[in-house]
Design a protein around this motif. Structure first.
Motif, PDB file in Angstrom:
ATOM      1  N   ARG A  20       0.833  -1.215   0.000  1.00 31.58           N
ATOM      2  CA  ARG A  20       0.000   0.000   0.000  1.00 31.58           C
ATOM      3  C   ARG A  20       0.864   1.261   0.000  1.00 31.58           C
ATOM      4  NH1 ARG A  20      -4.255  -2.494   4.278  1.00 31.58           N
ATOM      5  NH2 ARG A  20      -5.466  -3.668   2.748  1.00 31.58           N
ATOM      6  N   LEU A  21       1.953   1.223   0.753  1.00 28.40           N
ATOM      7  CA  LEU A  21       2.864   2.367   0.789  1.00 28.40           C
ATOM      8  C   LEU A  21       3.493   2.590  -0.587  1.00 28.40           C
ATOM      9  CD1 LEU A  21       4.119   4.546   2.584  1.00 28.40           C
ATOM     10  CD2 LEU A  21       5.912   2.890   3.172  1.00 28.40           C
ATOM     11  N   ALA A  22       3.875   1.518  -1.257  1.00 29.82           N
ATOM     12  CA  ALA A  22       4.443   1.635  -2.607  1.00 29.82           C
ATOM     13  C   ALA A  22       3.417   2.233  -3.568  1.00 29.82           C
ATOM     14  CB  ALA A  22       4.922   0.270  -3.098  1.00 29.82           C
ATOM     15  N   GLU A  23       2.177   1.823  -3.435  1.00 33.09           N
ATOM     16  CA  GLU A  23       1.119   2.348  -4.301  1.00 33.09           C
ATOM     17  C   GLU A  23       0.936   3.852  -4.125  1.00 33.09           C
ATOM     18  OE1 GLU A  23      -2.293  -0.023  -3.255  1.00 33.09           O
ATOM     19  OE2 GLU A  23      -1.517  -1.793  -4.321  1.00 33.09           O
ATOM     20  N   VAL A  24       0.972   4.339  -2.895  1.00 28.37           N
ATOM     21  CA  VAL A  24       0.717   5.767  -2.658  1.00 28.37           C
ATOM     22  C   VAL A  24       1.946   6.642  -2.878  1.00 28.37           C
ATOM     23  CG1 VAL A  24      -1.197   5.279  -1.088  1.00 28.37           C
ATOM     24  CG2 VAL A  24       1.048   5.778  -0.146  1.00 28.37           C
ATOM     25  N   THR A  25       3.145   6.073  -2.762  1.00 24.30           N
ATOM     26  CA  THR A  25       4.365   6.884  -2.913  1.00 24.30           C
ATOM     27  C   THR A  25       5.026   6.737  -4.276  1.00 24.30           C
ATOM     28  OG1 THR A  25       5.814   5.145  -2.051  1.00 24.30           O
ATOM     29  CG2 THR A  25       4.887   6.729  -0.445  1.00 24.30           C
ATOM     30  N   GLY A  26       4.749   5.639  -4.967  1.00 21.44           N
ATOM     31  CA  GLY A  26       5.424   5.379  -6.234  1.00 21.44           C
ATOM     32  C   GLY A  26       6.813   4.781  -6.069  1.00 21.44           C
ATOM     33  N   LEU A  27       7.224   4.509  -4.835  1.00 25.21           N
ATOM     34  CA  LEU A  27       8.525   3.886  -4.595  1.00 25.21           C
ATOM     35  C   LEU A  27       8.474   2.412  -4.993  1.00 25.21           C
ATOM     36  CD1 LEU A  27       9.350   5.371  -1.067  1.00 25.21           C
ATOM     37  CD2 LEU A  27      10.314   6.083  -3.256  1.00 25.21           C
ATOM     38  N   SER A  28       9.587   1.882  -5.484  1.00 32.17           N
ATOM     39  CA  SER A  28       9.660   0.466  -5.864  1.00 32.17           C
ATOM     40  C   SER A  28       9.682  -0.400  -4.611  1.00 32.17           C
ATOM     41  CB  SER A  28      10.915   0.206  -6.680  1.00 32.17           C
ATOM     42  OG  SER A  28      10.870   0.946  -7.881  1.00 32.17           O
ATOM     43  N   LEU A  29       8.939  -1.508  -4.676  1.00 32.01           N
ATOM     44  CA  LEU A  29       8.815  -2.426  -3.549  1.00 32.01           C
ATOM     45  C   LEU A  29       9.610  -3.689  -3.802  1.00 32.01           C
ATOM     46  CD1 LEU A  29       7.536  -3.472  -0.916  1.00 32.01           C
ATOM     47  CD2 LEU A  29       5.538  -4.151  -2.278  1.00 32.01           C
ATOM     48  N   ALA A 160      -5.114   0.118  13.368  1.00 30.90           N
ATOM     49  CA  ALA A 160      -5.524   1.510  13.154  1.00 30.90           C
ATOM     50  C   ALA A 160      -4.304   2.395  12.883  1.00 30.90           C
ATOM     51  CB  ALA A 160      -6.298   2.024  14.364  1.00 30.90           C
ATOM     52  N   ASP A 161      -3.205   2.170  13.611  1.00 29.13           N
ATOM     53  CA  ASP A 161      -1.961   2.907  13.350  1.00 29.13           C
ATOM     54  C   ASP A 161      -1.476   2.658  11.927  1.00 29.13           C
ATOM     55  OD1 ASP A 161      -1.915   3.798  15.994  1.00 29.13           O
ATOM     56  OD2 ASP A 161      -0.199   2.535  16.576  1.00 29.13           O
ATOM     57  N   MET A 162      -1.583   1.413  11.480  1.00 28.01           N
ATOM     58  CA  MET A 162      -1.123   1.061  10.132  1.00 28.01           C
ATOM     59  C   MET A 162      -1.945   1.801   9.078  1.00 28.01           C
ATOM     60  SD  MET A 162      -0.614  -2.983  10.995  1.00 28.01           S
ATOM     61  CE  MET A 162      -0.097  -3.558   9.378  1.00 28.01           C
ATOM     62  N   LYS A 163      -3.243   1.818   9.259  1.00 29.06           N
ATOM     63  CA  LYS A 163      -4.129   2.502   8.315  1.00 29.06           C
ATOM     64  C   LYS A 163      -3.846   4.009   8.317  1.00 29.06           C
ATOM     65  CE  LYS A 163      -8.982   3.044   7.094  1.00 29.06           C
ATOM     66  NZ  LYS A 163     -10.365   2.689   7.433  1.00 29.06           N
ATOM     67  N   ALA A 164      -3.689   4.579   9.493  1.00 26.40           N
ATOM     68  CA  ALA A 164      -3.407   6.018   9.591  1.00 26.40           C
ATOM     69  C   ALA A 164      -2.062   6.368   8.954  1.00 26.40           C
ATOM     70  CB  ALA A 164      -3.428   6.458  11.057  1.00 26.40           C
ATOM     71  N   PHE A 165      -1.075   5.484   9.107  1.00 23.15           N
ATOM     72  CA  PHE A 165       0.236   5.724   8.508  1.00 23.15           C
ATOM     73  C   PHE A 165       0.134   5.784   6.987  1.00 23.15           C
ATOM     74  CE2 PHE A 165       3.965   3.734   6.503  1.00 23.15           C
ATOM     75  CZ  PHE A 165       4.887   4.751   6.720  1.00 23.15           C
ATOM     76  N   VAL A 166      -0.570   4.840   6.379  1.00 17.90           N
ATOM     77  CA  VAL A 166      -0.717   4.834   4.919  1.00 17.90           C
ATOM     78  C   VAL A 166      -1.483   6.073   4.462  1.00 17.90           C
ATOM     79  CG1 VAL A 166      -1.716   3.608   2.948  1.00 17.90           C
ATOM     80  CG2 VAL A 166      -0.487   2.341   4.714  1.00 17.90           C
ATOM     81  N   GLN A 167      -2.518   6.462   5.204  1.00 14.59           N
ATOM     82  CA  GLN A 167      -3.273   7.667   4.841  1.00 14.59           C
ATOM     83  C   GLN A 167      -2.395   8.917   4.930  1.00 14.59           C
ATOM     84  OE1 GLN A 167      -6.617   7.340   7.537  1.00 14.59           O
ATOM     85  NE2 GLN A 167      -7.855   6.261   6.030  1.00 14.59           N
ATOM     86  N   ALA A 168      -1.571   8.999   5.969  1.00 16.81           N
ATOM     87  CA  ALA A 168      -0.666  10.145   6.116  1.00 16.81           C
ATOM     88  C   ALA A 168       0.359  10.162   4.975  1.00 16.81           C
ATOM     89  CB  ALA A 168       0.036  10.107   7.467  1.00 16.81           C
ATOM     90  N   ALA A 169       0.863   8.992   4.595  1.00 17.50           N
ATOM     91  CA  ALA A 169       1.822   8.918   3.483  1.00 17.50           C
ATOM     92  C   ALA A 169       1.152   9.361   2.181  1.00 17.50           C
ATOM     93  CB  ALA A 169       2.361   7.499   3.352  1.00 17.50           C
ATOM     94  N   GLN A 171      -1.337  11.512   1.923  1.00 19.10           N
ATOM     95  CA  GLN A 171      -1.468  12.982   2.006  1.00 19.10           C
ATOM     96  C   GLN A 171      -0.128  13.665   1.745  1.00 19.10           C
ATOM     97  OE1 GLN A 171      -4.108  14.576   1.939  1.00 19.10           O
ATOM     98  NE2 GLN A 171      -5.641  13.138   2.641  1.00 19.10           N
ATOM     99  N   GLU A 172       0.923  13.141   2.343  1.00 26.00           N
ATOM    100  CA  GLU A 172       2.254  13.722   2.178  1.00 26.00           C
ATOM    101  C   GLU A 172       2.694  13.650   0.710  1.00 26.00           C
ATOM    102  OE1 GLU A 172       6.816  12.585   3.323  1.00 26.00           O
ATOM    103  OE2 GLU A 172       5.304  12.342   4.891  1.00 26.00           O
ATOM    104  N   HIS A 173       2.435  12.516   0.077  1.00 23.36           N
ATOM    105  CA  HIS A 173       2.825  12.338  -1.324  1.00 23.36           C
ATOM    106  C   HIS A 173       2.059  13.285  -2.225  1.00 23.36           C
ATOM    107  CE1 HIS A 173       4.563  10.385  -4.760  1.00 23.36           C
ATOM    108  NE2 HIS A 173       3.360  10.184  -5.263  1.00 23.36           N
ATOM    109  N   ARG A 174       0.786  13.486  -1.934  1.00 29.96           N
ATOM    110  CA  ARG A 174      -0.031  14.415  -2.744  1.00 29.96           C
ATOM    111  C   ARG A 174       0.461  15.854  -2.637  1.00 29.96           C
ATOM    112  NH1 ARG A 174      -6.017  12.247  -1.237  1.00 29.96           N
ATOM    113  NH2 ARG A 174      -6.005  10.440  -2.588  1.00 29.96           N
ATOM    114  N   SER A 175       0.978  16.220  -1.462  1.00 27.95           N
ATOM    115  CA  SER A 175       1.397  17.607  -1.246  1.00 27.95           C
ATOM    116  C   SER A 175       2.807  17.899  -1.780  1.00 27.95           C
ATOM    117  CB  SER A 175       1.317  17.954   0.241  1.00 27.95           C
ATOM    118  OG  SER A 175       2.248  17.196   0.977  1.00 27.95           O
ATOM    119  N   THR A 176       3.519  16.853  -2.230  1.00 29.34           N
ATOM    120  CA  THR A 176       4.879  17.103  -2.755  1.00 29.34           C
ATOM    121  C   THR A 176       4.906  17.119  -4.254  1.00 29.34           C
ATOM    122  OG1 THR A 176       5.417  14.735  -2.650  1.00 29.34           O
ATOM    123  CG2 THR A 176       6.053  16.103  -0.775  1.00 29.34           C
TER     124      THR A 176
END
Length: 176
Positions: A20-29, A160-169, A171-176
């Motif tokens: 999920r993190l790779a999907e939202v950031t575009g980083l290679s997994l 819940a922490d895991m879900k919030a982390f992916v959501q924050a990532a 948001q962060e990716h969208r703002s950069t």
């Protein structure tokens, strides 16, 4: 966030979170299990695994999820600019190893090589949960405490922490 190490006990949801993190950031997994094992479950020779792992660490960006071995794990943690430690209650790890086994009857587990030996891997997972909890969990907790002054550290203690982390990532990716 350019070099991300995702780690934790067996059945922690590392592969799912990393995907999920790779999907939202575009980083290679790069799942460690796919580097360390071939299709069908045969192990890659250790020296070959270490070379592949070192080559990955030298890339500009990556997400690597999993453990591998002591040497490669601690090299990865040192090279990462972001550490994501999934530290769930012990019973959750056992439940999620069981859940992965049941799902594997229908679809190959995420981050696992094709045709992995599911039954023996599940038994290994059950054994690994307790060993990791006794031996690695204290070291992981110390690592994230020590690294928090020099790296981005995310110590996730619940789904819940895991879900919030992916959501924050996201948001962060969208703002950069």
């Amino acid at each position: 966030m350019r070099k991300v190490a995702v780690f934790g006990n067996a059945g922690a949801g590392k592969s799912t979170l990393a995907r999920r993190l790779a999907e939202v950031t575009g980083l290679s997994l790069y799942p460690v299990d796919k580097i360390q094992f071939r299709a069908g479950g045969d192990a890659v020779p250790h020296a070959e695994y270490l070379k592949i792992h070192t080559d990955l660490l030298n890339r500009d960006q990556w997400i690597i999820d999993g453990y591998g071995c002591v040497v490669s794990a601690w090299e990865r943690f040192a090279a990462a600019d972001t550490l994501v430690y999934i530290d769930l209650p012990l019973l959750t790890h056992y439940r999620w190893v069981t859940k992965r086994f049941v799902k594997s009857l229908f679809v190959n587990p995420e981050g696992w090589p094709e045709n992995s030996p599911i039954w023996s891997s599940t038994l290994s997972g059950y054994r690994a949960v307790w060993r990791c909890h006794r031996r690695l969990t204290p070291r992981y907790r110390q690592l994230v405490a020590d690294a928090s002054s020099s790296k981005r550290v995310h110590h996730l203690k619940s789904p819940a922490d895991m879900k919030a982390f992916v959501q924050a990532a996201r948001q962060e990716h969208r703002s950069t």
